[in-house]
Design an enzyme around this catalytic site. Structure first.
Site, PDB file in Angstrom:
ATOM      1  N   ALA A  17       0.835  -1.212   0.000  1.00  0.00           N
ATOM      2  CA  ALA A  17       0.000   0.000   0.000  1.00  0.00           C
ATOM      3  C   ALA A  17       0.864   1.253   0.000  1.00  0.00           C
ATOM      4  O   ALA A  17       0.609   2.198  -0.762  1.00  0.00           O
ATOM      5  CB  ALA A  17      -0.934  -0.005   1.208  1.00  0.00           C
ATOM      6  N   SER A  40       9.665   0.664   8.501  1.00  0.00           N
ATOM      7  CA  SER A  40      10.576   0.065   9.466  1.00  0.00           C
ATOM      8  C   SER A  40      10.920  -1.352   9.037  1.00  0.00           C
ATOM      9  O   SER A  40      10.048  -2.225   9.014  1.00  0.00           O
ATOM     10  CB  SER A  40       9.903   0.060  10.840  1.00  0.00           C
ATOM     11  OG  SER A  40      10.538  -0.874  11.671  1.00  0.00           O
ATOM     12  N   VAL A  48       2.285 -11.061   2.237  1.00  0.00           N
ATOM     13  CA  VAL A  48       1.417 -11.854   1.361  1.00  0.00           C
ATOM     14  C   VAL A  48       0.740 -10.870   0.396  1.00  0.00           C
ATOM     15  O   VAL A  48       1.129  -9.712   0.329  1.00  0.00           O
ATOM     16  CB  VAL A  48       0.373 -12.664   2.169  1.00  0.00           C
ATOM     17  CG1 VAL A  48       0.981 -13.918   2.755  1.00  0.00           C
ATOM     18  CG2 VAL A  48      -0.258 -11.811   3.245  1.00  0.00           C
ATOM     19  N   LYS A  79      -2.494 -14.518 -14.778  1.00  0.00           N
ATOM     20  CA  LYS A  79      -3.675 -15.085 -14.110  1.00  0.00           C
ATOM     21  C   LYS A  79      -4.908 -14.799 -14.957  1.00  0.00           C
ATOM     22  O   LYS A  79      -5.147 -13.645 -15.323  1.00  0.00           O
ATOM     23  CB  LYS A  79      -3.811 -14.445 -12.715  1.00  0.00           C
ATOM     24  CG  LYS A  79      -5.109 -14.796 -12.008  1.00  0.00           C
ATOM     25  CD  LYS A  79      -5.195 -14.129 -10.648  1.00  0.00           C
ATOM     26  CE  LYS A  79      -6.580 -14.305 -10.046  1.00  0.00           C
ATOM     27  NZ  LYS A  79      -6.787 -13.509  -8.834  1.00  0.00           N
ATOM     28  N   PRO A  97     -13.778 -16.826 -14.263  1.00  0.00           N
ATOM     29  CA  PRO A  97     -12.793 -16.250 -15.190  1.00  0.00           C
ATOM     30  C   PRO A  97     -12.852 -14.728 -15.232  1.00  0.00           C
ATOM     31  O   PRO A  97     -13.868 -14.118 -14.905  1.00  0.00           O
ATOM     32  CB  PRO A  97     -13.273 -16.809 -16.533  1.00  0.00           C
ATOM     33  CG  PRO A  97     -14.754 -16.915 -16.386  1.00  0.00           C
ATOM     34  CD  PRO A  97     -15.039 -17.196 -14.925  1.00  0.00           C
ATOM     35  N   ILE A 341      -5.359  -5.573  -3.146  1.00  0.00           N
ATOM     36  CA  ILE A 341      -4.455  -4.670  -3.883  1.00  0.00           C
ATOM     37  C   ILE A 341      -5.290  -3.781  -4.811  1.00  0.00           C
ATOM     38  O   ILE A 341      -4.999  -2.596  -4.984  1.00  0.00           O
ATOM     39  CB  ILE A 341      -3.384  -5.474  -4.649  1.00  0.00           C
ATOM     40  CG1 ILE A 341      -2.485  -6.219  -3.645  1.00  0.00           C
ATOM     41  CG2 ILE A 341      -2.541  -4.564  -5.540  1.00  0.00           C
ATOM     42  CD1 ILE A 341      -1.490  -7.180  -4.264  1.00  0.00           C
TER      43      ILE A 341
HETATM   44  P1  FAD Z   1       1.784  -4.167   5.345  1.00  0.00           P
HETATM   45  O1  FAD Z   1       2.343  -4.993   4.257  1.00  0.00           O
HETATM   46  O2  FAD Z   1       1.596  -4.817   6.692  1.00  0.00           O
HETATM   47  O3  FAD Z   1       2.743  -2.907   5.521  1.00  0.00           O
HETATM   48  C1  FAD Z   1       2.710  -2.120   6.678  1.00  0.00           C
HETATM   49  C2  FAD Z   1       3.905  -1.189   6.663  1.00  0.00           C
HETATM   50  O4  FAD Z   1       3.824  -0.330   7.783  1.00  0.00           O
HETATM   51  C3  FAD Z   1       5.255  -1.912   6.764  1.00  0.00           C
HETATM   52  O5  FAD Z   1       6.201  -1.291   5.938  1.00  0.00           O
HETATM   53  C4  FAD Z   1       5.642  -1.710   8.217  1.00  0.00           C
HETATM   54  O6  FAD Z   1       7.021  -1.749   8.432  1.00  0.00           O
HETATM   55  C5  FAD Z   1       5.066  -0.319   8.448  1.00  0.00           C
HETATM   56  N1  FAD Z   1       4.857  -0.022   9.854  1.00  0.00           N
HETATM   57  C6  FAD Z   1       3.925  -0.519  10.703  1.00  0.00           C
HETATM   58  N2  FAD Z   1       4.087  -0.010  11.934  1.00  0.00           N
HETATM   59  C7  FAD Z   1       5.125   0.850  11.857  1.00  0.00           C
HETATM   60  C8  FAD Z   1       5.789   1.676  12.791  1.00  0.00           C
HETATM   61  N3  FAD Z   1       5.443   1.735  14.097  1.00  0.00           N
HETATM   62  N4  FAD Z   1       6.827   2.411  12.365  1.00  0.00           N
HETATM   63  C9  FAD Z   1       7.242   2.385  11.062  1.00  0.00           C
HETATM   64  N5  FAD Z   1       6.644   1.607  10.132  1.00  0.00           N
HETATM   65  C10 FAD Z   1       5.614   0.847  10.542  1.00  0.00           C
HETATM   66  N6  FAD Z   1      -4.354  -8.963  -1.441  1.00  0.00           N
HETATM   67  C11 FAD Z   1      -4.505  -9.220  -2.751  1.00  0.00           C
HETATM   68  O7  FAD Z   1      -4.804  -8.311  -3.528  1.00  0.00           O
HETATM   69  N7  FAD Z   1      -4.335 -10.477  -3.236  1.00  0.00           N
HETATM   70  C12 FAD Z   1      -4.062 -11.532  -2.436  1.00  0.00           C
HETATM   71  O8  FAD Z   1      -3.886 -12.648  -2.915  1.00  0.00           O
HETATM   72  C13 FAD Z   1      -3.968 -11.299  -1.039  1.00  0.00           C
HETATM   73  N8  FAD Z   1      -3.730 -12.302  -0.175  1.00  0.00           N
HETATM   74  C14 FAD Z   1      -3.682 -12.042   1.167  1.00  0.00           C
HETATM   75  C15 FAD Z   1      -3.581 -13.091   2.087  1.00  0.00           C
HETATM   76  C16 FAD Z   1      -3.601 -12.840   3.451  1.00  0.00           C
HETATM   77  C17 FAD Z   1      -3.528 -13.965   4.426  1.00  0.00           C
HETATM   78  C18 FAD Z   1      -3.673 -11.505   3.930  1.00  0.00           C
HETATM   79  C19 FAD Z   1      -3.655 -11.210   5.399  1.00  0.00           C
HETATM   80  C20 FAD Z   1      -3.764 -10.462   3.030  1.00  0.00           C
HETATM   81  C21 FAD Z   1      -3.790 -10.715   1.653  1.00  0.00           C
HETATM   82  N9  FAD Z   1      -3.942  -9.688   0.734  1.00  0.00           N
HETATM   83  C22 FAD Z   1      -4.096  -9.960  -0.582  1.00  0.00           C
HETATM   84  C23 FAD Z   1      -3.913  -8.293   1.178  1.00  0.00           C
HETATM   85  C24 FAD Z   1      -2.529  -7.702   0.897  1.00  0.00           C
HETATM   86  O9  FAD Z   1      -1.542  -8.482   1.521  1.00  0.00           O
HETATM   87  C25 FAD Z   1      -2.461  -6.263   1.383  1.00  0.00           C
HETATM   88  O10 FAD Z   1      -3.554  -5.536   0.913  1.00  0.00           O
HETATM   89  C26 FAD Z   1      -1.219  -5.598   0.865  1.00  0.00           C
HETATM   90  O11 FAD Z   1      -0.088  -6.366   1.134  1.00  0.00           O
HETATM   91  C27 FAD Z   1      -1.062  -4.240   1.496  1.00  0.00           C
HETATM   92  O12 FAD Z   1      -0.620  -4.346   2.825  1.00  0.00           O
HETATM   93  P2  FAD Z   1      -0.231  -3.018   3.562  1.00  0.00           P
HETATM   94  O13 FAD Z   1       0.833  -2.348   2.782  1.00  0.00           O
HETATM   95  O14 FAD Z   1      -1.464  -2.271   3.872  1.00  0.00           O
HETATM   96  O15 FAD Z   1       0.358  -3.536   4.970  1.00  0.00           O
END
Ligand code: FAD
Length: 498
Positions: A17, A40, A48, A79, A97, A341
């Site tokens: 994100a 961090s 994932v 895909k 599909p 995503i």
């Molecule tokens: P994260 O990847 O958790 O990133 C969080 C960020 O914040 C990290 O960089 C971390 O270091 C930082 N952070 C947190 N706290 C602090 C702090 N105190 N100080 C500094 N930095 C900090 N989505 C799909 O589209 N397709 C899929 O197949 C899919 N499969 C998934 C399967 C599972 C089991 C799960 C749980 C999710 C899945 N998703 C999928 C969702 C997808 O993984 C997320 O939408 C995507 O990875 C975005 O995550 P994010 O960046 O919001 O969070």
């Protein structure tokens, strides 16, 4: 003349994100703003999120991403949809599909013609009329000519964030490594004023994007925005994830395989397989889930399975004060249709459409929140649909089949049951073909359908449907296997780390 201070955007978090947001903002409004991203390494990302939907392609086009380079860097494969196995009952399989199924007429969607044929004893299966399904099941793929396929990607999540960082940093995004210790609020307005890191560094901003994942440090821990819990409709709350060595050529589709208390995924990349096991902790212990996942993993696991706990639901507002939550901080719906995503990308697109933001954009914030909410609820309903129509025997599944669904979904099911009516509203992601594929795949056949196709003599209808199937059959031999296509197009050919 005094110069206006530059607008400062601070992105907290550098997972998918965070870097998607940074790459898009710097590309489109970079000259107008200062963008800082804090992440961090000690905390890391969720790691994932490797299966996407076709909207990723239009978003990549907005970023000017070269598909071959992106695929090589992220070990990506193609895909064409999702294979749902054992979802209706054990041994059953259907395909959801991308792309269109059959051919609709101005007044009558294709499913009505197919249902008429089915009633008359011919016509085959619904996705027999989908080129993407037939190509996927034959392991075939090509972009552009010789057959226009609608497709998305399977990608390595960690490599994807790194790839986007590689675009964003040279374009002007400032990355700060460090753990956020405190989020400071302005004493007068209550808005977020700065992030304070463990190092003592203080990062001030005008707009803060919360991409801190499930922690939701800004939107929830600081602003206490509130969360609508949807666990009553979608009770899975845990997932184990593990990568394994590749044992066979990658198939051009995601596999979602139901088990006694949830489902497991297989996402094939060029260099490895992604495996996951989604379950309800009320129905299965962690040890049992881990064991069942490892028993089903096709090759040697590359590390110990990692447990991820989650809460299903949505933040009450994704834009609150001068903070916008994007990604897991904004809410989560289990990954059955690979939508997270996409929700990140659509939120960033909307943010750009509203740029630049000021502190008093109350009406825009309301509209932003309404749209986010509508999209998320739509995705939620579509996911529940897969569960509610099951005919499996285990308690987890029986409870699902008996559980009430949201009114918005109940309305859709009733309209389909009565007259095979499906629709796609303005903020809806899933198309009519998608609703049909899952409704019929999950064994729901309507009591009636639009009677216009009944005006066609059976022989004419059979000929028209036969022509559609023949058209698809004629395309397949022209397509190479996905493996052949990847080799020529974007082979990563990297070593797998043991
Ligand atoms: P994260 O990847 O958790 O990133 C969080 C960020 O914040 C990290 O960089 C971390 O270091 C930082 N952070 C947190 N706290 C602090 C702090 N105190 N100080 C500094 N930095 C900090 N989505 C799909 O589209 N397709 C899929 O197949 C899919 N499969 C998934 C399967 C599972 C089991 C799960 C749980 C999710 C899945 N998703 C999928 C969702 C997808 O993984 C997320 O939408 C995507 O990875 C975005 O995550 P994010 O960046 O919001 O969070």
């Amino acid at each position: 003349m005094t110069e206006q201070p530059r607008y400062r955007v601070v992105i907290a978090g550098g997972g998918t994100a965070g870097w998607v947001t940074a790459a898009a903002l710097v590309r489109h409004v970079g000259p107008l703003v200062d963008i800082t991203l804090v992440e961090s390494d000690a905390i890391g990302t969720v790691g994932v999120g490797e299966s996407t939907i076709p909207t990723a392609r239009s978003f990549h086009a907005l970023l000017g991403i070269n598909e071959r380079v992106f695929m090589r860097e992220t070990n990506a494969t193609f895909k064409l949809g999702i294979s749902f196995e054992n979802w209706l009952r054990d041994g059953d399989r259907y395909f959801h599909p991308f792309g269109t199924v059959g051919r609709s007429m101005p007044l009558v969607d294709f499913q009505h013609f197919w249902l008429r044929a089915r009633e008359r004893g011919f016509g085959g299966g619904y996705t027999d009329y989908s080129l993407e399904t037939q190509a996927a099941l034959a392991g075939k793929f090509a972009t552009g000519d010789p057959a226009p396929l609608s497709f998305a990607y399977h990608l390595d999540a960690t490599a994807y964030a790194a790839f986007l960082r590689g675009l964003a940093e040279p374009a002007g995004v400032k990355r700060v490594e460090g753990k956020i210790r405190q989020v400071e609020r302005d004493g007068d307005s209550g808005d977020i004023a700065a992030l304070v890191l463990e190092s003592g560094a203080r990062i001030e901003g005008d707009l803060f994007i919360d991409c801190t994942g499930f922690r939701a440090l800004l939107i929830e821990e600081t602003l206490q925005t509130g969360f609508d819990d949807w666990g009553k409709w979608l009770p899975t709350d845990s997932a184990f994830a593990v990568q394994s060595e590749t044992t066979e050529p990658p198939v051009p589709y995601t596999r979602a395989i139901a088990h006694g208390a949830g489902w497991r995924w297989r996402i094939p990349l060029q260099h490895r397989m992604g495996n996951g096991f989604v379950f309800s902790s009320a129905h299965l212990s962690d040890d049992e889930a881990r064991e069942q996942l490892l028993a089903a993993v096709p090759g040697k696991p590359l590390f110990d399975p990692r447990l991820i706990r989650y809460r299903t639901g949505a933040r009450k507002r994704t834009w609150n004060r001068n903070c916008i939550a994007i990604g897991l901080s904004s809410g989560f719906i289990e990954p059955l249709e690979s939508t997270s995503i996409h929700l990140v990308m659509i939120a960033v697109t909307r943010l750009l459409q509203n740029f630049p933001l000021r502190h008093d954009m109350v009406a825009l914030a309301e509209r932003f929140n309404e749209q986010s909410r509508a999209e998320t609820e739509h995705v939620r309903d579509f996911i529940i649909l897969h569960y509610t129509l099951n005919q499996r025997d285990e308690p987890f599944w029986r409870e699902h089949a008996e559980r009430a669904v949201p009114d918005s979904l109940a309305e859709r099911i009733a309209a389909y049951r009565e007259g095979a009516m499906a629709w796609q509203g303005a903020d809806d992601l899933f198309r009519v073909d998608s609703w049909n594929a899952v409704m019929t795949g999950q064994g729901m056949f309507p009591q009636d359908y639009n009677r216009m196709p009944a005006l066609m003599p059976d022989a004419d209808l059979a000929r028209a449907l036969g022509d559609l199937r023949a058209g698809i059959a004629a395309q397949l031999p022209k397509l190479p296997s996905q493996t052949e296509f990847l080799a020529g197009y974007c082979s990563a050919a990297k070593e797998v780390a043991a």
